[in-house]
Write a protein that holds these residues in place. Sequence first.
Motif: not given
Length: 166
Positions: A38-45, A71-77, A110-118
């Motif tokens: 459930s730690d998606f950002g760390s998994e990606a890194a 939008i923040v780095s996965v190393s930060s909160k 999987g939420i991307s900053p691009f192509g959001q519905k709203t």
Amino acid sequence: MARSPGPGEGPTTAATVALTAAGVAFIPHPYPHDASTSDFGSEAATALGIDPERVFKTLMVDTDRGLAVGIVSVSSKLDVKALAGAIGAKRGAMAEPAVAERKSGYVRGGISPFGQKTPLPTVLDDLAILFDTIFVSGGRRGFDIEVRPEDLLAVTGAQLATIRRE
């Protein structure tokens, strides 16, 4: 970074469609997603062998002025109060996951900053400008895209502010 993906280099998502339509070059980075994490950002890194400071997570916040995206780095909160202040709100709290999924059109992780519905007010943490490129979700778990911070700002209409806590 002068190329866009070729056929078969990654999935087509609302994010890749939005970037392609905007004429923005990006590099797709699919990786195997572990369904138990459930730690998606760390998994990606880790999976991509990238410094976690260059991998950014997209989070939705409910403020007294409506929903906003940080939008923040996965190393930060995310500093929710700083995000609220950046959009002219007084207070905020993390949006419920179901709301974030419904408004963005993406699943949590999987939420991307691009192509959001709203489209929502968006703030990119200023750490991003220290890098030539950053990694953000490409619109599904197990898929990141590499973009220039300047392109992220332009395509999303985001503003730049310090919205992180270490």
